[in-house]
Design a protein around this motif. Structure first.
Motif, PDB file in Angstrom:
ATOM      1  N   LEU A  74       0.842  -1.240   0.024  1.00  0.00           N
ATOM      2  CA  LEU A  74       0.110  -0.067  -0.045  1.00  0.00           C
ATOM      3  C   LEU A  74       0.855   1.161   0.123  1.00  0.00           C
ATOM      4  O   LEU A  74       0.321   2.352  -0.357  1.00  0.00           O
ATOM      5  CB  LEU A  74      -0.899   0.008   1.333  1.00  0.00           C
ATOM      6  N   LEU A  75       2.092   1.104   0.476  1.00  0.00           N
ATOM      7  CA  LEU A  75       3.101   2.328   0.438  1.00  0.00           C
ATOM      8  C   LEU A  75       3.350   2.886  -0.949  1.00  0.00           C
ATOM      9  O   LEU A  75       4.272   2.100  -1.458  1.00  0.00           O
ATOM     10  CB  LEU A  75       4.308   2.102   1.325  1.00  0.00           C
ATOM     11  N   PRO A  76       2.936   4.012  -1.406  1.00  0.00           N
ATOM     12  CA  PRO A  76       3.470   4.596  -2.506  1.00  0.00           C
ATOM     13  C   PRO A  76       5.107   4.876  -2.305  1.00  0.00           C
ATOM     14  O   PRO A  76       5.493   5.198  -1.369  1.00  0.00           O
ATOM     15  CB  PRO A  76       2.778   5.852  -2.984  1.00  0.00           C
ATOM     16  N   ILE A  77       5.801   4.795  -3.592  1.00  0.00           N
ATOM     17  CA  ILE A  77       7.144   5.096  -3.345  1.00  0.00           C
ATOM     18  C   ILE A  77       7.535   6.170  -4.624  1.00  0.00           C
ATOM     19  O   ILE A  77       7.130   6.086  -5.645  1.00  0.00           O
ATOM     20  CB  ILE A  77       8.151   3.785  -3.877  1.00  0.00           C
ATOM     21  N   VAL A  78       8.405   6.975  -3.861  1.00  0.00           N
ATOM     22  CA  VAL A  78       8.756   8.145  -4.801  1.00  0.00           C
ATOM     23  C   VAL A  78      10.315   8.001  -4.706  1.00  0.00           C
ATOM     24  O   VAL A  78      10.821   8.143  -3.803  1.00  0.00           O
ATOM     25  CB  VAL A  78       8.298   9.662  -4.105  1.00  0.00           C
ATOM     26  N   PHE A  79      10.922   7.732  -6.100  1.00  0.00           N
ATOM     27  CA  PHE A  79      12.437   7.572  -6.166  1.00  0.00           C
ATOM     28  C   PHE A  79      12.916   8.802  -6.265  1.00  0.00           C
ATOM     29  O   PHE A  79      12.600   9.619  -6.751  1.00  0.00           O
ATOM     30  CB  PHE A  79      12.516   6.648  -7.198  1.00  0.00           C
ATOM     31  N   LEU A  80      14.044   8.907  -5.553  1.00  0.00           N
ATOM     32  CA  LEU A  80      15.069  10.029  -5.652  1.00  0.00           C
ATOM     33  C   LEU A  80      16.287   9.726  -6.378  1.00  0.00           C
ATOM     34  O   LEU A  80      16.680   8.589  -6.133  1.00  0.00           O
ATOM     35  CB  LEU A  80      15.447  10.290  -4.010  1.00  0.00           C
ATOM     36  N   THR A  81      16.327  10.489  -7.433  1.00  0.00           N
ATOM     37  CA  THR A  81      17.369  10.205  -8.303  1.00  0.00           C
ATOM     38  C   THR A  81      18.363  11.274  -8.420  1.00  0.00           C
ATOM     39  O   THR A  81      18.074  12.498  -8.191  1.00  0.00           O
ATOM     40  CB  THR A  81      16.733   9.856  -9.936  1.00  0.00           C
ATOM     41  N   GLY A  82      19.667  10.968  -8.998  1.00  0.00           N
ATOM     42  CA  GLY A  82      20.653  12.010  -8.950  1.00  0.00           C
ATOM     43  C   GLY A  82      20.453  12.589 -10.538  1.00  0.00           C
ATOM     44  O   GLY A  82      19.691  11.984 -11.346  1.00  0.00           O
ATOM     45  N   GLN A  83      21.417  13.617 -10.936  1.00  0.00           N
ATOM     46  CA  GLN A  83      21.386  14.401 -12.135  1.00  0.00           C
ATOM     47  C   GLN A  83      21.952  13.234 -13.046  1.00  0.00           C
ATOM     48  O   GLN A  83      22.774  12.535 -12.872  1.00  0.00           O
ATOM     49  CB  GLN A  83      22.027  15.535 -12.109  1.00  0.00           C
ATOM     50  N   GLY A  84      20.892  13.317 -14.340  1.00  0.00           N
ATOM     51  CA  GLY A  84      21.451  12.336 -15.167  1.00  0.00           C
ATOM     52  C   GLY A  84      20.904  11.018 -15.018  1.00  0.00           C
ATOM     53  O   GLY A  84      21.380   9.924 -15.820  1.00  0.00           O
ATOM     54  N   ASP A  85      20.187  10.545 -14.188  1.00  0.00           N
ATOM     55  CA  ASP A  85      19.627   9.285 -13.787  1.00  0.00           C
ATOM     56  C   ASP A  85      18.234   9.285 -14.200  1.00  0.00           C
ATOM     57  O   ASP A  85      17.577   8.312 -13.341  1.00  0.00           O
ATOM     58  CB  ASP A  85      19.946   8.971 -12.366  1.00  0.00           C
ATOM     59  N   ILE A  86      17.742  10.125 -14.915  1.00  0.00           N
ATOM     60  CA  ILE A  86      16.234  10.009 -15.441  1.00  0.00           C
ATOM     61  C   ILE A  86      15.819   8.715 -15.931  1.00  0.00           C
ATOM     62  O   ILE A  86      14.812   8.383 -15.647  1.00  0.00           O
ATOM     63  CB  ILE A  86      15.904  11.087 -16.381  1.00  0.00           C
ATOM     64  N   LYS A  87      16.730   8.121 -16.860  1.00  0.00           N
ATOM     65  CA  LYS A  87      16.139   6.844 -17.164  1.00  0.00           C
ATOM     66  C   LYS A  87      16.048   5.791 -16.442  1.00  0.00           C
ATOM     67  O   LYS A  87      15.056   5.026 -16.296  1.00  0.00           O
ATOM     68  CB  LYS A  87      17.413   6.320 -18.286  1.00  0.00           C
ATOM     69  N   ALA A  88      16.830   5.774 -15.115  1.00  0.00           N
ATOM     70  CA  ALA A  88      16.643   4.788 -14.156  1.00  0.00           C
ATOM     71  C   ALA A  88      15.412   5.083 -13.215  1.00  0.00           C
ATOM     72  O   ALA A  88      14.833   4.152 -13.072  1.00  0.00           O
ATOM     73  CB  ALA A  88      17.734   4.662 -13.184  1.00  0.00           C
ATOM     74  N   GLY A  89      14.971   6.529 -13.263  1.00  0.00           N
ATOM     75  CA  GLY A  89      13.891   6.813 -12.630  1.00  0.00           C
ATOM     76  C   GLY A  89      12.440   6.331 -13.257  1.00  0.00           C
ATOM     77  O   GLY A  89      11.547   5.796 -12.624  1.00  0.00           O
ATOM     78  N   VAL A  90      12.581   6.608 -14.803  1.00  0.00           N
ATOM     79  CA  VAL A  90      11.366   6.079 -15.420  1.00  0.00           C
ATOM     80  C   VAL A  90      11.376   4.731 -15.399  1.00  0.00           C
ATOM     81  O   VAL A  90      10.249   4.034 -15.257  1.00  0.00           O
ATOM     82  CB  VAL A  90      11.801   6.765 -16.888  1.00  0.00           C
ATOM     83  N   ASP A  91      12.503   4.167 -15.500  1.00  0.00           N
ATOM     84  CA  ASP A  91      12.288   2.334 -15.302  1.00  0.00           C
ATOM     85  C   ASP A  91      11.843   1.954 -13.843  1.00  0.00           C
ATOM     86  O   ASP A  91      10.996   0.792 -13.925  1.00  0.00           O
ATOM     87  CB  ASP A  91      13.783   1.708 -15.472  1.00  0.00           C
ATOM     88  N   ALA A  92      12.039   2.615 -12.942  1.00  0.00           N
ATOM     89  CA  ALA A  92      11.461   2.501 -11.680  1.00  0.00           C
ATOM     90  C   ALA A  92      10.197   2.659 -11.561  1.00  0.00           C
ATOM     91  O   ALA A  92       9.074   1.960 -10.934  1.00  0.00           O
ATOM     92  CB  ALA A  92      12.322   3.218 -10.514  1.00  0.00           C
ATOM     93  N   MET A  93       9.407   3.862 -12.229  1.00  0.00           N
ATOM     94  CA  MET A  93       8.077   4.071 -12.301  1.00  0.00           C
ATOM     95  C   MET A  93       7.454   2.833 -13.183  1.00  0.00           C
ATOM     96  O   MET A  93       6.102   2.415 -12.745  1.00  0.00           O
ATOM     97  CB  MET A  93       7.853   5.429 -12.911  1.00  0.00           C
ATOM     98  N   LYS A  94       8.109   2.358 -14.048  1.00  0.00           N
ATOM     99  CA  LYS A  94       7.428   1.129 -14.934  1.00  0.00           C
ATOM    100  C   LYS A  94       7.219  -0.054 -13.972  1.00  0.00           C
ATOM    101  O   LYS A  94       6.531  -0.781 -14.175  1.00  0.00           O
ATOM    102  CB  LYS A  94       8.534   1.101 -16.072  1.00  0.00           C
TER     103      LYS A  94
END
Length: 210
Positions: A74-94
């Motif tokens: 039930l706990l939503p996750i908001v990922f914290l990413t460093g600069q230039g790590d946007i692709k990893a953040g998108v993968d995490a959302m997927k």
């Protein structure tokens, strides 16, 4: 119960600054220096969300996310990413994350993201409680009612159900009426929706029946 924002990040300065900012807005905060520390102190049923660093020593953010999907879905996750790590953040959302933030981000963006995550928690909790209620109602069906329910939601006609179960069509109608009454379903579509929402197929209905 007041929601809690769990900050999981190996960067002590970021943890401290973010915790102070959120506390200034009246938000309850818990901080953890690693994914392992967070999982070791995994919260119970209190509402909230997780700010989770994607790249950490030891267990990665994605590994923690996988664990949470089983232990605290039930706990939503908001990922914290460093600069230039946007692709990893998108993968995490997927993979099921609620959102991701690029560090550093403004206080306004952080607060807006957290509010969205907390609203998502409430939606998940409401849906979970509804599903649990439906599971309880289905579990309350008798063995015969569960058999009829399983065949009804698969689209079988009364005469087909009667033949399959070796009972009269009139008896099927009685059981079908009782099933609809117990589940609070006003139509076949609602009965099918209940079965789909709680992930029950015909075999599971029969196994779970009393």
């Amino acid at each position: 119960m007041k929601p809690v924002v769990h900050i999981v990040d190996d960067d002590e300065s970021y943890r401290t600054a973010t915790a102070r900012l959120l506390s200034a807005y009246g938000i309850r905060v818990e901080v953890y220096e690693s994914g392992d520390a967070f999982l070791a102190r995994l919260p119970g049923c209190e509402p909230g969300c997780v700010l989770l660093d994607l790249q950490m020593p030891g267990r990665s953010g994605l590994q923690v996310q996988h664990q949470l999907s089983e232990l605290a879905p039930l706990l939503p996750i908001v990922f914290l990413t460093g600069q230039g790590d946007i692709k990893a953040g998108v993968d995490a959302m997927k993979a099921g994350a609620q959102d991701f933030l690029e560090k550093p981000s403004s206080g306004a963006v952080l607060m807006e993201t957290i509010q969205h995550a907390l609203a998502q928690y409430e939606r998940r909790r409401t849906e979970y409680e509804r599903q649990q209620q439906m599971r309880t109602l289905v579990a309350g069906l008798s063995a015969r009612e569960a058999e009829v329910f399983g065949l009804v939601v698969r689209g079988h006609l009364n005469k087909q159900i009667a033949y399959a179960l070796g009972i009269s069509e009139r008896t099927v109608k009685v059981h079908r009426h009782q099933v609809m009454e117990k589940l609070g379903a006003r139509s076949l579509a609602e009965a099918v929706s209940i079965a789909a929402d709680i992930g029950l197929d015909h075999g599971q209905v029969r196994r779970d029946a009393k």
